[in-house]
Design an enzyme around this catalytic site. Structure first.
Site, mmCIF file in Angstrom:
data_model
loop_
_atom_site.group_PDB
_atom_site.id
_atom_site.type_symbol
_atom_site.label_atom_id
_atom_site.label_comp_id
_atom_site.label_asym_id
_atom_site.label_seq_id
_atom_site.Cartn_x
_atom_site.Cartn_y
_atom_site.Cartn_z
ATOM 1 N NE ARG A 52 -3.613 -2.448 0.108
ATOM 2 C CZ ARG A 52 -3.206 -3.530 -0.561
ATOM 3 N NH1 ARG A 52 -2.162 -3.490 -1.374
ATOM 4 N NH2 ARG A 52 -3.844 -4.659 -0.477
ATOM 5 C CB SER B 89 -9.035 -2.526 4.308
ATOM 6 O OG SER B 89 -9.560 -3.806 4.080
ATOM 7 C CD GLU C 224 -5.584 -0.328 2.613
ATOM 8 O OE1 GLU C 224 -5.362 -1.263 3.419
ATOM 9 O OE2 GLU C 224 -6.205 -0.469 1.555
HETATM 10 C C1 LIG Z 1 -15.732 -0.974 -1.162
HETATM 11 C C2 LIG Z 1 -14.240 -0.717 -1.285
HETATM 12 C C3 LIG Z 1 -13.363 -1.778 -1.422
HETATM 13 C C4 LIG Z 1 -11.994 -1.559 -1.528
HETATM 14 N N1 LIG Z 1 -11.161 -2.622 -1.677
HETATM 15 C C5 LIG Z 1 -9.837 -2.418 -1.828
HETATM 16 C C6 LIG Z 1 -8.948 -3.531 -2.009
HETATM 17 O O1 LIG Z 1 -9.344 -4.682 -2.054
HETATM 18 N N2 LIG Z 1 -7.624 -3.258 -2.122
HETATM 19 C C7 LIG Z 1 -7.132 -1.995 -2.093
HETATM 20 O O2 LIG Z 1 -5.918 -1.826 -2.221
HETATM 21 N N3 LIG Z 1 -7.934 -0.943 -1.903
HETATM 22 C C8 LIG Z 1 -9.280 -1.119 -1.787
HETATM 23 N N4 LIG Z 1 -10.094 -0.040 -1.590
HETATM 24 C C9 LIG Z 1 -9.505 1.311 -1.437
HETATM 25 C C10 LIG Z 1 -9.337 2.111 -2.742
HETATM 26 O O3 LIG Z 1 -10.283 1.698 -3.727
HETATM 27 C C11 LIG Z 1 -7.933 2.012 -3.297
HETATM 28 O O4 LIG Z 1 -6.986 2.508 -2.375
HETATM 29 C C12 LIG Z 1 -7.782 2.783 -4.625
HETATM 30 O O5 LIG Z 1 -6.521 2.525 -5.181
HETATM 31 C C13 LIG Z 1 -7.940 4.295 -4.444
HETATM 32 O O6 LIG Z 1 -8.051 4.855 -5.730
HETATM 33 P P1 LIG Z 1 -8.828 6.224 -5.971
HETATM 34 O O7 LIG Z 1 -8.702 6.541 -7.414
HETATM 35 O O8 LIG Z 1 -10.194 6.137 -5.431
HETATM 36 O O9 LIG Z 1 -7.929 7.207 -5.122
HETATM 37 P P2 LIG Z 1 -8.391 8.375 -4.124
HETATM 38 O O10 LIG Z 1 -9.095 7.772 -2.971
HETATM 39 O O11 LIG Z 1 -9.087 9.436 -4.864
HETATM 40 O O12 LIG Z 1 -6.977 8.908 -3.645
HETATM 41 C C14 LIG Z 1 -6.118 8.107 -2.852
HETATM 42 C C15 LIG Z 1 -4.729 8.751 -2.830
HETATM 43 O O13 LIG Z 1 -4.148 8.642 -4.114
HETATM 44 C C16 LIG Z 1 -3.759 9.934 -4.591
HETATM 45 N N5 LIG Z 1 -3.926 9.943 -6.047
HETATM 46 C C17 LIG Z 1 -5.061 9.716 -6.760
HETATM 47 N N6 LIG Z 1 -4.809 9.851 -8.066
HETATM 48 C C18 LIG Z 1 -3.499 10.185 -8.194
HETATM 49 C C19 LIG Z 1 -2.650 10.496 -9.292
HETATM 50 N N7 LIG Z 1 -3.091 10.493 -10.561
HETATM 51 N N8 LIG Z 1 -1.360 10.813 -9.029
HETATM 52 C C20 LIG Z 1 -0.886 10.836 -7.759
HETATM 53 N N9 LIG Z 1 -1.644 10.567 -6.679
HETATM 54 C C21 LIG Z 1 -2.940 10.228 -6.896
HETATM 55 C C22 LIG Z 1 -4.708 10.905 -3.871
HETATM 56 O O14 LIG Z 1 -4.177 12.226 -3.844
HETATM 57 C C23 LIG Z 1 -4.785 10.250 -2.510
HETATM 58 O O15 LIG Z 1 -3.657 10.579 -1.721
HETATM 59 C C24 LIG Z 1 -11.482 -0.240 -1.476
HETATM 60 C C25 LIG Z 1 -12.375 0.841 -1.339
HETATM 61 C C26 LIG Z 1 -13.731 0.607 -1.258
HETATM 62 C C27 LIG Z 1 -14.672 1.779 -1.128
#
Ligand SMILES: Cc1cc2nc3c(=O)[nH]c(=O)nc-3n(C[C@H](O)[C@H](O)[C@H](O)COP(=O)(O)OP(=O)(O)OC[C@H]3O[C@@H](n4cnc5c(N)ncnc54)[C@H](O)[C@@H]3O)c2cc1C
Length: 317
Positions: free
Chosen positions: A186, A235, A305
């Site tokens: 992560r 998580s 996380e």
């Molecule tokens: C129901 C559910 C289930 C999930 N299951 C998992 C799982 O199984 N495994 C897992 O790892 N995660 C899981 N997640 C968490 C999440 O989906 C992941 O961490 C995902 O990678 C976040 O992506 P996002 O685009 O939504 O990022 P955001 O939540 O919008 O941002 C997260 C971070 O990434 C940064 N970021 C976003 N885009 C960029 C970019 N282009 N350049 C630089 N930084 C950037 C943001 O500034 C922030 O710091 C889950 C979430 C939910 C709601």
């Protein structure tokens, strides 16, 4: 949106400098509409960039005008403060949210950081690409997945990534190989203030039917074990070495713990739910209560996380 005023308003000069480079800024944008937990106050400014040139322009103007920039993916791993975000919140769209096949046998793809992983996985299904099952079940964008080295039961982002094209604060564009990003559980080492614009991903050979079956079985299992009826960020905590955060939280008797409309899920103790109308403060209080209780009972420090975003300066625990 709670009536908060911007502590550091986005100045007219900065908005005009962005507009002159083709980037339109929307003031006082309600971020709760974009965050999975459905909480969070306003962004001083909100913009969508549609090309690498626009992203470079934002990073140049931001450095010149001392403008904080926060890049938002799909908001699925963020707790946005009730006070909102000072400066500019940026979303990647247009050419930075597209997926392009780079060679005849589709071994390599170029994917915009704003591209949604769910679409990537369904496209893999359709075209019979294998290897991208590492993204199955993750509701984020590719940029968020790289930043988090996201992964579920079928692998982690690092396994599919070749390299990432990144725009540094100030506007320089650089390509980092997957090794240079030093991705681990992560985490990913991106330079401070940098934004992933797009990345090259590799697919693998192998039996597409077996791939489809693996993903289907995996997603069905997740659906059965995760509380998906209410908003969460998945998580909340990383698993500590050799253990599971969910196991520790459950053993501490915290399943069902509720504060306001924020609740530790009964179905999966590492999920914190917004039952409807929770504030970001409620959610943060629950998260910190979980950390405190697990530490008191088992001596384990649970590491978040989920990222806290925005202005928490006036927050009361
Ligand atoms: C129901 C559910 C289930 C999930 N299951 C998992 C799982 O199984 N495994 C897992 O790892 N995660 C899981 N997640 C968490 C999440 O989906 C992941 O961490 C995902 O990678 C976040 O992506 P996002 O685009 O939504 O990022 P955001 O939540 O919008 O941002 C997260 C971070 O990434 C940064 N970021 C976003 N885009 C960029 C970019 N282009 N350049 C630089 N930084 C950037 C943001 O500034 C922030 O710091 C889950 C979430 C939910 C709601």
């Amino acid at each position: 949106m709670g009536g908060y005023r911007s502590a550091v308003p986005l100045s007219r000069a900065t908005s005009e400098a962005l507009a002159a480079r083709g980037v339109a800024v929307e003031p006082d944008f309600d971020l709760s509409t974009r965050a999975w937990w459905r909480v969070g106050g306003p962004a001083d400014g909100f913009a969508t960039v549609s090309s690498l040139d626009e992203l470079v322009a934002v990073q140049e103007v931001a450095a010149a005008h001392d403008l904080p920039v926060f890049v938002l993916g799909n908001g699925s791993n963020l707790l946005v403060s009730d006070a909102g975000v000072r400066g500019l919140v940026l979303v990647l769209g247009g050419a930075l949210a597209e997926c392009e096949v780079l060679d005849d046998d589709a071994r390599e793809l170029r994917v915009g950081a704003g591209f949604k992983l769910t679409v990537l996985v369904s496209r893999s299904h359709r075209h019979g690409w294998t290897g991208l099952e590492v993204f199955a079940g993750i509701p984020g964008t590719l940029g968020g997945a790289i930043r988090m080295n996201a992964g579920a039961g079928l692998g982690e982002t690092v396994e599919a990534l070749v390299d990432a094209e990144v725009v540094l604060r100030g506007g320089e564009v650089r390509t980092f190989t997957v090794d240079e990003l030093r991705m681990s559980y992560r985490t990913c080492h991106l330079p401070e203030g940098s934004i992933v614009a797009r990345a090259r991903l590799k697919t693998r050979g192998g039996d597409p039917d077996a791939f489809r079956e693996r993903v289907k079985t995996f997603l069905e299992r997740r659906k059965a074990t995760q509380p998906l009826k209410f908003p969460s960020c998945g998580s909340t905590f990383r698993n500590p070495p050799g253990d599971y955060a969910g196991r520790l939280i459950e053993a501490a008797g915290l399943k069902g713990y509720t504060l306001g409309q924020a609740q530790v899920a009964e179905k999966h103790a590492n999920f914190v739910l917004n039952l409807g109308g929770a504030t970001a403060s409620d959610l943060r209080r629950v998260i910190e209560h979980m950390q405190r209780t697990v530490h008191e009972q088992f001596g384990v420090e649970l590491e978040r996380e989920v990222h806290y975003a925005g202005d928490w300066s006036g927050w009361q625990p």
